[in-house]
Scaffold this motif. Structure first.
Motif, PDB file in Angstrom:
ATOM      1  N   LEU A 137      -0.721  61.328  -7.443  1.00  0.00           N
ATOM      2  CA  LEU A 137       0.547  61.501  -6.724  1.00  0.00           C
ATOM      3  C   LEU A 137       1.618  60.525  -7.192  1.00  0.00           C
ATOM      4  CD1 LEU A 137      -0.969  63.506  -4.992  1.00  0.00           C
ATOM      5  CD2 LEU A 137       0.052  62.465  -2.969  1.00  0.00           C
ATOM      6  N   LYS A 138       1.233  59.374  -7.718  1.00  0.00           N
ATOM      7  CA  LYS A 138       2.217  58.409  -8.214  1.00  0.00           C
ATOM      8  C   LYS A 138       3.031  58.985  -9.366  1.00  0.00           C
ATOM      9  CE  LYS A 138      -0.193  54.118  -6.990  1.00  0.00           C
ATOM     10  NZ  LYS A 138      -0.907  52.927  -7.519  1.00  0.00           N
ATOM     11  N   ARG A 139       2.490  59.982 -10.046  1.00  0.00           N
ATOM     12  CA  ARG A 139       3.167  60.583 -11.199  1.00  0.00           C
ATOM     13  C   ARG A 139       3.984  61.812 -10.823  1.00  0.00           C
ATOM     14  NH1 ARG A 139      -2.099  59.575 -13.246  1.00  0.00           N
ATOM     15  NH2 ARG A 139      -2.614  61.800 -13.178  1.00  0.00           N
ATOM     16  N   LYS A 140       4.031  62.137  -9.524  1.00  0.00           N
ATOM     17  CA  LYS A 140       4.741  63.333  -9.081  1.00  0.00           C
ATOM     18  C   LYS A 140       5.924  62.954  -8.189  1.00  0.00           C
ATOM     19  CE  LYS A 140       1.708  65.976 -11.083  1.00  0.00           C
ATOM     20  NZ  LYS A 140       2.067  66.794 -12.276  1.00  0.00           N
ATOM     21  N   LYS A 141       7.105  63.446  -8.559  1.00  0.00           N
ATOM     22  CA  LYS A 141       8.290  63.178  -7.744  1.00  0.00           C
ATOM     23  C   LYS A 141       8.157  63.838  -6.377  1.00  0.00           C
ATOM     24  CE  LYS A 141      13.337  63.650  -7.718  1.00  0.00           C
ATOM     25  NZ  LYS A 141      14.522  64.125  -8.473  1.00  0.00           N
TER      26      LYS A 141
ATOM     27  N   TYR B  76       4.932  63.854  -0.088  1.00  0.00           N
ATOM     28  CA  TYR B  76       4.935  62.548  -0.741  1.00  0.00           C
ATOM     29  C   TYR B  76       5.973  62.515  -1.859  1.00  0.00           C
ATOM     30  CZ  TYR B  76       0.319  62.025   1.465  1.00  0.00           C
ATOM     31  OH  TYR B  76      -0.719  61.959   2.360  1.00  0.00           O
ATOM     32  N   ASN B  77       6.512  61.326  -2.077  1.00  0.00           N
ATOM     33  CA  ASN B  77       7.452  61.100  -3.167  1.00  0.00           C
ATOM     34  C   ASN B  77       6.906  59.964  -4.026  1.00  0.00           C
ATOM     35  OD1 ASN B  77      10.215  59.250  -3.852  1.00  0.00           O
ATOM     36  ND2 ASN B  77      10.259  61.387  -4.464  1.00  0.00           N
ATOM     37  N   TYR B  78       6.507  60.298  -5.258  1.00  0.00           N
ATOM     38  CA  TYR B  78       5.875  59.332  -6.163  1.00  0.00           C
ATOM     39  C   TYR B  78       4.754  58.554  -5.461  1.00  0.00           C
ATOM     40  CZ  TYR B  78       9.526  60.277  -9.594  1.00  0.00           C
ATOM     41  OH  TYR B  78      10.362  60.893 -10.503  1.00  0.00           O
ATOM     42  N   GLY B  79       3.940  59.271  -4.740  1.00  0.00           N
ATOM     43  CA  GLY B  79       2.769  58.679  -4.106  1.00  0.00           C
ATOM     44  C   GLY B  79       3.005  58.061  -2.754  1.00  0.00           C
ATOM     45  N   LYS B  80       4.266  57.950  -2.349  1.00  0.00           N
ATOM     46  CA  LYS B  80       4.575  57.358  -1.051  1.00  0.00           C
ATOM     47  C   LYS B  80       4.734  58.455   0.002  1.00  0.00           C
ATOM     48  CE  LYS B  80       6.853  53.196  -2.810  1.00  0.00           C
ATOM     49  NZ  LYS B  80       8.092  52.369  -2.783  1.00  0.00           N
ATOM     50  N   PHE B  81       4.049  58.269   1.110  1.00  0.00           N
ATOM     51  CA  PHE B  81       4.144  59.237   2.200  1.00  0.00           C
ATOM     52  C   PHE B  81       5.567  59.266   2.741  1.00  0.00           C
ATOM     53  CE2 PHE B  81       4.130  59.921   6.824  1.00  0.00           C
ATOM     54  CZ  PHE B  81       3.624  61.212   6.877  1.00  0.00           C
ATOM     55  N   VAL B  82       6.133  60.466   2.872  1.00  0.00           N
ATOM     56  CA  VAL B  82       7.493  60.625   3.382  1.00  0.00           C
ATOM     57  C   VAL B  82       7.473  61.162   4.807  1.00  0.00           C
ATOM     58  CG1 VAL B  82       9.720  61.774   3.058  1.00  0.00           C
ATOM     59  CG2 VAL B  82       8.401  61.003   1.066  1.00  0.00           C
ATOM     60  N   GLU B  83       6.740  62.251   5.007  1.00  0.00           N
ATOM     61  CA  GLU B  83       6.709  62.841   6.338  1.00  0.00           C
ATOM     62  C   GLU B  83       5.525  63.784   6.493  1.00  0.00           C
ATOM     63  OE1 GLU B  83       9.822  65.680   7.202  1.00  0.00           O
ATOM     64  OE2 GLU B  83      10.105  66.105   5.075  1.00  0.00           O
ATOM     65  N   LYS B  84       5.110  63.905   7.748  1.00  0.00           N
ATOM     66  CA  LYS B  84       4.161  64.956   8.086  1.00  0.00           C
ATOM     67  C   LYS B  84       4.974  66.210   8.257  1.00  0.00           C
ATOM     68  CE  LYS B  84       0.749  66.452  11.484  1.00  0.00           C
ATOM     69  NZ  LYS B  84       0.010  66.124  12.728  1.00  0.00           N
ATOM     70  N   TYR B  85       4.552  67.241   7.593  1.00  0.00           N
ATOM     71  CA  TYR B  85       5.361  68.443   7.562  1.00  0.00           C
ATOM     72  C   TYR B  85       4.809  69.461   8.539  1.00  0.00           C
ATOM     73  CZ  TYR B  85       8.123  72.224   5.727  1.00  0.00           C
ATOM     74  OH  TYR B  85       8.984  73.266   5.611  1.00  0.00           O
ATOM     75  N   ASP B  86       5.523  69.691   9.614  1.00  0.00           N
ATOM     76  CA  ASP B  86       5.087  70.641  10.636  1.00  0.00           C
ATOM     77  C   ASP B  86       5.452  72.055  10.224  1.00  0.00           C
ATOM     78  OD1 ASP B  86       4.073  68.702  12.375  1.00  0.00           O
ATOM     79  OD2 ASP B  86       6.090  68.261  13.102  1.00  0.00           O
ATOM     80  N   THR B  87       4.463  72.910  10.197  1.00  0.00           N
ATOM     81  CA  THR B  87       4.699  74.313   9.887  1.00  0.00           C
ATOM     82  C   THR B  87       3.693  75.143  10.646  1.00  0.00           C
ATOM     83  OG1 THR B  87       4.940  75.944   8.114  1.00  0.00           O
ATOM     84  CG2 THR B  87       3.161  74.358   7.878  1.00  0.00           C
ATOM     85  N   ASN B  88       4.018  76.375  10.884  1.00  0.00           N
ATOM     86  CA  ASN B  88       3.109  77.283  11.572  1.00  0.00           C
ATOM     87  C   ASN B  88       2.423  78.146  10.531  1.00  0.00           C
ATOM     88  OD1 ASN B  88       1.786  78.886  13.401  1.00  0.00           O
ATOM     89  ND2 ASN B  88       3.569  80.137  13.890  1.00  0.00           N
ATOM     90  N   PRO B  89       1.183  77.828  10.167  1.00  0.00           N
ATOM     91  CA  PRO B  89       0.528  78.523   9.060  1.00  0.00           C
ATOM     92  C   PRO B  89       0.073  79.926   9.425  1.00  0.00           C
ATOM     93  CG  PRO B  89      -0.991  77.015  10.075  1.00  0.00           C
ATOM     94  CD  PRO B  89       0.314  76.836  10.794  1.00  0.00           C
TER      95      PRO B  89
END
Length: 203
Positions: free
Chosen positions: A101-105, A169-182
């Motif tokens: 994840l550190k390598r992914k924007k 996540y942004n470059y491995g850092k947690f940004v937010e829990k993403y609430d969605t109705n699956p």
């Protein structure tokens, strides 16, 4: 369904053990047993032969129960596990999760359990999302199977309480829990930053 099941059980009982037996388990009382066999919807039918568990078709009538027990169908071959299918989803584990994840924007991570009904419904949509971004190396759609022993510590660290759970996540850092109705109708909506990135790539 309960009366049909009970009436079929009486008929089969009269035939001895040649046709097997019908049994019932109250999953609200025997919670440990229900959890062991991943029972999450009711009623759920399971067929056991020589200790092995098989899926059962949608039986609901006395006649269908009796006919099926007299001549059980051979269990169909199991579907390949999600991680064994050829898709653009990255299936990671606790030992390579953070470094990847550190390598992914942008990384949208789905924490799931293979037995979870809601997870099964959302998997096709999550896979389609991954396929849509497969040519952008900055973006990843990641799946973590929280049932696997090697991933349990990771899922606990990421505060996963239910399935599916989506984290962005942004470059491995947690940004937010993403609430969605699956659900099948809604699928997987994207976090704002990831959605904007995709729109930019479409021009």
């Amino acid at each position: 369904m309960k009366p049909e099941f009970e009436n079929a059980a009486e008929v089969l009982h009269g035939e001895g053990e040649s046709s097997g037996v019908l049994a019932a388990v109250d999953a609200t009382v025997n919670k440990a047993l229900a959890e062991r066999f991943h029972i999450s919807e009711f009623p759920t039918l399971k067929y056991f032969k020589n200790g092995e568990k098989y899926a059962v078709p949608a039986l609901r009538t006395k006649k269908s129960f009796i006919e099926w027990m007299r001549n059980p169908e051979s269990p169909p071959p199991p579907d390949p596990a999600w991680e064994e299918q050829q898709t653009s989803v990255l299936h990671l584990a606790g030992d390579n999760f953070r470094e990847t994840l550190k390598r992914k924007k942008h990384a949208l991570v789905m924490f799931y359990a293979p037995w979870c009904p809601h997870c099964k419904k959302v998997i096709p949509h999550f896979t389609a999302t991954a396929d849509a971004f497969k040519d952008d190396r900055k973006i990843a759609c990641v799946a973590i199977d929280c049932v696997k022993e090697k991933n349990k510590d990771l899922c606990q660290q990421e505060a996963v309480k239910g399935y599916p759970t989506f984290h962005y996540y942004n470059y491995g850092k947690f940004v937010e829990k993403y609430d969605t109705n699956p659900t099948v109708s809604r699928g997987v909506a994207l976090p704002g930053a990831l959605s904007a990135e995709g729109q930019g790539n479409s021009h």
